[in-house]
Design a protein around this motif. Structure first.
Motif, PDB file in Angstrom:
ATOM      1  N   CYS A 104       0.846  -1.227  -0.120  1.00 53.75           N
ATOM      2  CA  CYS A 104       0.095   0.043  -0.128  1.00 53.75           C
ATOM      3  C   CYS A 104       0.900   1.275   0.257  1.00 53.75           C
ATOM      4  CB  CYS A 104      -1.022   0.039   1.150  1.00 53.75           C
ATOM      5  SG  CYS A 104      -0.472  -0.595   2.653  1.00 53.75           S
ATOM      6  N   THR A 109       0.299   0.573  -5.196  1.00 52.84           N
ATOM      7  CA  THR A 109      -1.173   0.732  -5.551  1.00 52.84           C
ATOM      8  C   THR A 109      -2.253   0.240  -4.664  1.00 52.84           C
ATOM      9  OG1 THR A 109      -1.148  -1.150  -6.962  1.00 52.84           O
ATOM     10  CG2 THR A 109      -0.527   0.826  -8.308  1.00 52.84           C
ATOM     11  N   GLY A 110      -1.898  -0.135  -3.479  1.00 53.25           N
ATOM     12  CA  GLY A 110      -2.803  -0.973  -2.719  1.00 53.25           C
ATOM     13  C   GLY A 110      -4.066   0.122  -2.491  1.00 53.25           C
ATOM     14  N   ALA A 112      -4.973   2.880  -3.668  1.00 51.59           N
ATOM     15  CA  ALA A 112      -5.838   3.391  -5.098  1.00 51.59           C
ATOM     16  C   ALA A 112      -6.767   2.100  -5.233  1.00 51.59           C
ATOM     17  CB  ALA A 112      -4.891   3.542  -6.134  1.00 51.59           C
ATOM     18  N   GLU A 113      -6.328   0.813  -5.375  1.00 51.06           N
ATOM     19  CA  GLU A 113      -7.061  -0.121  -5.759  1.00 51.06           C
ATOM     20  C   GLU A 113      -8.366  -0.452  -4.617  1.00 51.06           C
ATOM     21  OE1 GLU A 113      -4.319  -3.461  -6.141  1.00 51.06           O
ATOM     22  OE2 GLU A 113      -3.315  -2.399  -7.814  1.00 51.06           O
ATOM     23  N   GLN A 114      -7.992  -0.239  -3.490  1.00 49.61           N
ATOM     24  CA  GLN A 114      -9.148  -0.273  -2.340  1.00 49.61           C
ATOM     25  C   GLN A 114     -10.061   0.678  -2.602  1.00 49.61           C
ATOM     26  OE1 GLN A 114      -7.658   0.035   1.722  1.00 49.61           O
ATOM     27  NE2 GLN A 114      -9.890  -0.149   2.508  1.00 49.61           N
ATOM     28  N   SER A 116     -10.703   2.343  -5.526  1.00 49.48           N
ATOM     29  CA  SER A 116     -11.397   1.993  -6.533  1.00 49.48           C
ATOM     30  C   SER A 116     -12.544   0.978  -6.228  1.00 49.48           C
ATOM     31  CB  SER A 116     -10.284   1.381  -7.727  1.00 49.48           C
ATOM     32  OG  SER A 116     -11.187   0.945  -8.884  1.00 49.48           O
ATOM     33  N   ALA A 117     -12.217  -0.227  -5.722  1.00 46.58           N
ATOM     34  CA  ALA A 117     -12.970  -1.193  -5.410  1.00 46.58           C
ATOM     35  C   ALA A 117     -14.340  -0.582  -4.609  1.00 46.58           C
ATOM     36  CB  ALA A 117     -12.436  -2.277  -4.474  1.00 46.58           C
ATOM     37  N   GLU A 122     -12.596   4.054 -12.226  1.00 45.92           N
ATOM     38  CA  GLU A 122     -11.511   3.416 -13.313  1.00 45.92           C
ATOM     39  C   GLU A 122     -10.131   4.017 -12.840  1.00 45.92           C
ATOM     40  OE1 GLU A 122      -9.554   1.468 -15.356  1.00 45.92           O
ATOM     41  OE2 GLU A 122     -11.731   0.790 -15.440  1.00 45.92           O
ATOM     42  N   LEU A 123      -9.388   3.190 -12.305  1.00 43.31           N
ATOM     43  CA  LEU A 123      -7.987   3.848 -11.963  1.00 43.31           C
ATOM     44  C   LEU A 123      -7.194   4.668 -13.089  1.00 43.31           C
ATOM     45  CD1 LEU A 123      -6.795   0.968  -9.724  1.00 43.31           C
ATOM     46  CD2 LEU A 123      -7.320   3.271  -9.106  1.00 43.31           C
ATOM     47  N   SER A 124      -7.374   4.064 -14.316  1.00 44.61           N
ATOM     48  CA  SER A 124      -6.427   4.950 -15.189  1.00 44.61           C
ATOM     49  C   SER A 124      -6.991   6.129 -15.743  1.00 44.61           C
ATOM     50  CB  SER A 124      -6.207   4.042 -16.583  1.00 44.61           C
ATOM     51  OG  SER A 124      -7.835   3.540 -17.097  1.00 44.61           O
ATOM     52  N   LEU A 142      -0.550   3.385 -12.385  1.00 47.38           N
ATOM     53  CA  LEU A 142      -1.923   3.253 -12.455  1.00 47.38           C
ATOM     54  C   LEU A 142      -2.442   3.603 -14.045  1.00 47.38           C
ATOM     55  CD1 LEU A 142      -3.316   5.355  -9.424  1.00 47.38           C
ATOM     56  CD2 LEU A 142      -3.330   2.650  -9.672  1.00 47.38           C
TER      57      LEU A 142
END
Ligand code: MG
Ligand code: ZN
Length: 188
Positions: A104, A109-110, A112-114, A116-117, A122-124, A142
């Protein structure tokens, strides 16, 4: 074009980007908003952007503060922003020591991924705004648009960074203007 109905998000660094950089902030009383930062966030939200803070908080991993203290700091930050009409969609933090090798701590990216979920973006398609190499590293990882601000350690980062920034601006209000220019579809 972005998928209809899906908000674009701005991933924001905290220290040196929203609030004045203190070397290892561990006291809520030392939170001080950077000039214009709250108004910039308010404007972004008014334009439909989601706003998420992603912040490395190694003082926890270093044993300099506990999670309760960090929660107090974020409560204070939230209150100071709210007093100026700004509201965040979430605050994500990495509590680990830089040597912990976690998934993280930016540029990983941890967080950001959390986010996003949990928020369904959309991360990009994100913008990443921050003052450190870890922030641009995150943007690159990302496939997002990275914006370096010169507040906090940003001017130093601009001189030293070996990595490429998509954009460099003076501060968060300038980053906000840039994001609004780059996202005309949201104005329609
Ligand atoms: Mg920072
Ligand atoms: Zn971590």
């Amino acid at each position: 074009m972005t998928t209809a109905g899906r908000r674009r998000f701005v991933l924001l660094d905290r220290d040196g980007t929203i609030n004045v950089e203190r070397d290892h902030l561990t006291d809520p009383d030392r939170i001080e908003l950077i000039d214009g930062a709250a108004e910039a966030l308010r404007d972004l939200a008014a334009r439909g952007f989601g706003l998420v803070v992603v912040t490395n908080q190694s003082p926890i991993g270093r044993g300099m503060m506990d999670r309760a203290r960090l929660a107090e700091i974020h409560e204070r930050l939230t209150r100071e922003l709210a007093a100026r009409g700004a509201r965040l969609d979430g605050i994500y933090f990495c509590p680990h020591h830089p040597d912990a090798g976690c998934a993280c701590r930016k540029p990983a990216t941890g967080m950001a991924e959390q986010a996003s979920a949990e928020h369904g973006f959309e991360l990009s398609e994100c913008f990443v705004v921050g003052d450190s190499e870890g922030d641009i590293g995150l943007a690159r990882a990302l496939g997002a648009t990275g914006i370096l601000v010169r507040t906090g350690r940003g001017a130093e980062t601009e001189r030293a960074a070996a990595v490429h920034w998509d954009h460099v601006v003076d501060d968060l209000p300038a980053a906000t203007q840039l994001i609004e220019r780059l996202s005309p579809v949201l104005l329609a």
